[in-house]
Design an enzyme around this catalytic site. Structure first.
Site, PDB file in Angstrom:
ATOM      1  CB  CYS A   1      -0.964  -0.004   1.179  1.00 24.95           C
ATOM      2  SG  CYS A   1      -2.142  -1.354   1.041  1.00 24.95           S
TER       3      CYS A   1
ATOM      4  CG  HIS B   1      -3.127   3.436   1.843  1.00 23.00           C
ATOM      5  ND1 HIS B   1      -3.530   3.032   0.590  1.00 23.00           N
ATOM      6  CD2 HIS B   1      -3.235   2.344   2.649  1.00 23.00           C
ATOM      7  CE1 HIS B   1      -3.866   1.754   0.639  1.00 23.00           C
ATOM      8  NE2 HIS B   1      -3.700   1.317   1.872  1.00 23.00           N
TER       9      HIS B   1
ATOM     10  CG  ASN C   1      -6.579  -0.811   0.632  1.00 19.34           C
ATOM     11  OD1 ASN C   1      -5.884  -0.306  -0.239  1.00 19.34           O
ATOM     12  ND2 ASN C   1      -6.078  -1.347   1.731  1.00 19.34           N
TER      13      ASN C   1
HETATM   14  O1  UT7 Z   1      -3.833  -1.176   3.382  1.00 15.44           O
HETATM   15  C1  UT7 Z   1      -2.874  -2.025   3.920  1.00 15.44           C
HETATM   16  C2  UT7 Z   1      -2.855  -2.030   5.376  1.00 15.44           C
HETATM   17  N1  UT7 Z   1      -4.081  -2.576   5.905  1.00 15.44           N
HETATM   18  C3  UT7 Z   1      -4.730  -1.916   6.849  1.00 15.44           C
HETATM   19  O2  UT7 Z   1      -4.347  -0.831   7.191  1.00 15.44           O
HETATM   20  C4  UT7 Z   1      -5.904  -2.603   7.484  1.00 15.44           C
HETATM   21  C5  UT7 Z   1      -5.765  -2.508   8.987  1.00 15.44           C
HETATM   22  N2  UT7 Z   1      -6.825  -3.209   9.685  1.00 15.44           N
HETATM   23  C6  UT7 Z   1      -8.098  -2.792   9.682  1.00 15.44           C
HETATM   24  O3  UT7 Z   1      -8.444  -1.840   9.013  1.00 15.44           O
HETATM   25  C7  UT7 Z   1      -9.073  -3.513  10.583  1.00 15.44           C
HETATM   26  O4  UT7 Z   1      -8.365  -4.347  11.463  1.00 15.44           O
HETATM   27  C8  UT7 Z   1     -10.134  -4.339   9.812  1.00 15.44           C
HETATM   28  C9  UT7 Z   1     -11.083  -3.395   9.093  1.00 15.44           C
HETATM   29  C10 UT7 Z   1      -9.467  -5.260   8.817  1.00 15.44           C
HETATM   30  C11 UT7 Z   1     -10.963  -5.165  10.800  1.00 15.44           C
HETATM   31  O5  UT7 Z   1     -11.582  -4.306  11.749  1.00 15.44           O
HETATM   32  P1  UT7 Z   1     -11.414  -4.608  13.320  1.00 15.44           P
HETATM   33  O6  UT7 Z   1     -12.177  -3.577  14.026  1.00 15.44           O
HETATM   34  O7  UT7 Z   1      -9.932  -4.701  13.593  1.00 15.44           O
HETATM   35  O8  UT7 Z   1     -12.128  -5.990  13.464  1.00 15.44           O
HETATM   36  P2  UT7 Z   1     -11.542  -7.377  13.987  1.00 15.44           P
HETATM   37  O9  UT7 Z   1     -10.647  -7.983  12.964  1.00 15.44           O
HETATM   38  O10 UT7 Z   1     -11.020  -7.214  15.386  1.00 15.44           O
HETATM   39  O11 UT7 Z   1     -12.859  -8.223  14.067  1.00 15.44           O
HETATM   40  C12 UT7 Z   1     -13.911  -7.910  15.000  1.00 15.44           C
HETATM   41  C13 UT7 Z   1     -15.054  -8.865  14.784  1.00 15.44           C
HETATM   42  C14 UT7 Z   1     -14.629 -10.318  14.747  1.00 15.44           C
HETATM   43  O12 UT7 Z   1     -15.647 -11.080  15.334  1.00 15.44           O
HETATM   44  P3  UT7 Z   1     -15.489 -11.623  16.837  1.00 15.44           P
HETATM   45  O13 UT7 Z   1     -14.240 -12.472  16.832  1.00 15.44           O
HETATM   46  O14 UT7 Z   1     -15.340 -10.391  17.677  1.00 15.44           O
HETATM   47  O15 UT7 Z   1     -16.739 -12.376  17.057  1.00 15.44           O
HETATM   48  C15 UT7 Z   1     -14.591 -10.641  13.277  1.00 15.44           C
HETATM   49  O16 UT7 Z   1     -14.792 -11.998  12.999  1.00 15.44           O
HETATM   50  O17 UT7 Z   1     -15.672  -8.591  13.505  1.00 15.44           O
HETATM   51  C16 UT7 Z   1     -15.739  -9.822  12.755  1.00 15.44           C
HETATM   52  N3  UT7 Z   1     -15.631  -9.510  11.345  1.00 15.44           N
HETATM   53  C17 UT7 Z   1     -16.687  -9.190  10.589  1.00 15.44           C
HETATM   54  N4  UT7 Z   1     -17.998  -9.073  10.857  1.00 15.44           N
HETATM   55  C18 UT7 Z   1     -18.816  -8.714   9.853  1.00 15.44           C
HETATM   56  C19 UT7 Z   1     -14.518  -9.467  10.581  1.00 15.44           C
HETATM   57  N5  UT7 Z   1     -14.837  -9.119   9.326  1.00 15.44           N
HETATM   58  C20 UT7 Z   1     -16.166  -8.954   9.303  1.00 15.44           C
HETATM   59  C21 UT7 Z   1     -17.082  -8.582   8.298  1.00 15.44           C
HETATM   60  N6  UT7 Z   1     -18.389  -8.466   8.608  1.00 15.44           N
HETATM   61  N7  UT7 Z   1     -16.696  -8.305   7.027  1.00 15.44           N
END
Ligand code: UT7
Length: 331
Positions: free
Chosen positions: A116, A256, A286
């Site tokens: 990225c 980004h 993204n």
């Molecule tokens: O561009 C390159 C660099 N990349 C980034 O900068 C991305 C950095 N990371 C992020 O932006 C975030 O971590 C994400 C958007 C990818 C995820 O958001 P988060 O707030 O960190 O969520 P999480 O991974 O901690 O997941 C929270 C919950 C989980 O459920 P449980 O375990 O709490 O029951 C996930 O399974 O949300 C669940 N989850 C979803 N629920 C509905 C994960 N993806 C989804 C989804 N829809 N698409």
């Protein structure tokens, strides 16, 4: 001898027509619009459809439009650098394919991969060729067909990414405008958190790697998020301090577009109001190497000569960085 600076003298972008909305994703995986919008800021993304269509098919319309806008003949291009993690082929470089398709017969070109942060790395690289005095017209392309490496059964990644391309022209600056300063960083210990497991020399493609879905983006969201918030904010504040720039001096933050929450944290740290932040994550998601030049393209008409822009990114690698640009023209 007077120092030569590289200025952005034109910008263009291209996104494919097909729109993949959160509503449609709800029918594909266990997700919902509310979760995606509140956690990321994304509402829809563009997807390049059609068999045999690759990143160069996104780049060619963007670059052709750039040549038109800047009244440049393809033969005048000295060098084209293409930032991408989704090249048309493992080799040759997509830059070579783009040059061939646009008729840039006198250009040399190569690809650069920094996930990225790819566009920032490529912009700095391209600017050095101008600063050397040896090259007069350099095109920097940021392009990714992320849909080619996204698993549309994995809800943790498929909601995040889209396809798109942006390209800028670099030429020697005749005044105080141009790429004024940059800070680029990387830390390979971050690799396990965001990578593609197979397809490279460690795990070449095989039936096993395909069955194990190892040719898709793998991301552990939380550690990447934490590192992104800290590093993108730190490096943006650092380039401002280094150059005695305050929030008031900045016309635009060009971040980004991975997650609106990361962008908000960076703007807060820089003391820049959200009205001065380019944000199109809602419509494109993204697009990896494409995000920053796509923003410049969409905001081009609002940019004025002399505006101070801070470009900032964080991505797989880990890679991150910031660039201070003094905008070179009025549209
Ligand atoms: O561009 C390159 C660099 N990349 C980034 O900068 C991305 C950095 N990371 C992020 O932006 C975030 O971590 C994400 C958007 C990818 C995820 O958001 P988060 O707030 O960190 O969520 P999480 O991974 O901690 O997941 C929270 C919950 C989980 O459920 P449980 O375990 O709490 O029951 C996930 O399974 O949300 C669940 N989850 C979803 N629920 C509905 C994960 N993806 C989804 C989804 N829809 N698409």
């Amino acid at each position: 001898m007077e120092k030569i600076t590289a200025a952005i003298t034109g910008v263009n972008g291209y996104v494919p027509e097909f729109v993949l909305s959160n509503k449609v994703l709800e029918t594909m995986v266990d997700t919902n619009d509310e979760w995606i919008v509140s956690r990321t800021g994304i509402k829809e993304r563009r997807i390049l459809k059609g068999k045999g269509m690759g990143s160069s098919d996104l780049a060619v319309p963007a670059v052709k439009g750039l040549l038109e806008k800047t009244n440049t003949k393809p033969e005048e291009i000295d060098f084209l650098i293409c930032a991408t993690v989704t090249p048309d082929y493992v080799f040759p470089a997509t830059a070579n394919i783009i040059c061939d398709k646009i008729g840039a017969k006198n250009a040399f070109g190569y690809d650069l991969m920094a996930a990225c942060s790819g566009f920032l790395y490529a912009l700095v690289t391209g600017s050095k060729f101008i600063e050397s005095g040896q090259h007069k017209k350099v095109i920097v392309v940021g392009v990714d067909k992320m849909s080619s490496i996204v698993d549309y059964t994995d809800r943790t990644t498929c909601v995040l990414f889209g396809d798109g391309c942006g390209a800028v022209m670099l030429e020697p600056s005749t005044d105080e405008t141009g790429i004024k300063d940059s800070i680029l960083r990387s830390d390979g210990s971050g690799a396990p958190y965001l990578h593609q497991k197979a397809g490279g020399s460690v795990n070449p493609p095989s039936h096993e790697t395909i069955d194990a879905k190892q040719h898709f983006v793998f991301q552990e969201g939380q550690p990447v998020f934490k590192a992104a918030v800290k590093s993108m904010a730190d490096v943006s504040a650092e380039i401002m301090e280094k150059n005695n720039l305050s929030g008031d001096d900045i016309a635009w933050l060009v971040p980004h577009q991975a997650n609106k929450r990361i962008i908000d944290a960076t703007a807060r740290r820089m003391d820049v109001g959200l009205d001065k932040v380019m944000l199109n994550i809602e419509r494109y998601g993204n697009t990896t190497s494409g995000t920053i030049p796509l923003c410049l393209w969409e905001w081009e008409n609002q940019l004025k000569k002399g505006d101070n822009l801070i470009l900032a990114a964080f991505g797989g690698g880990f890679t991150w960085g910031s660039i201070w640009v003094k905008w070179a023209y009025n549209s």
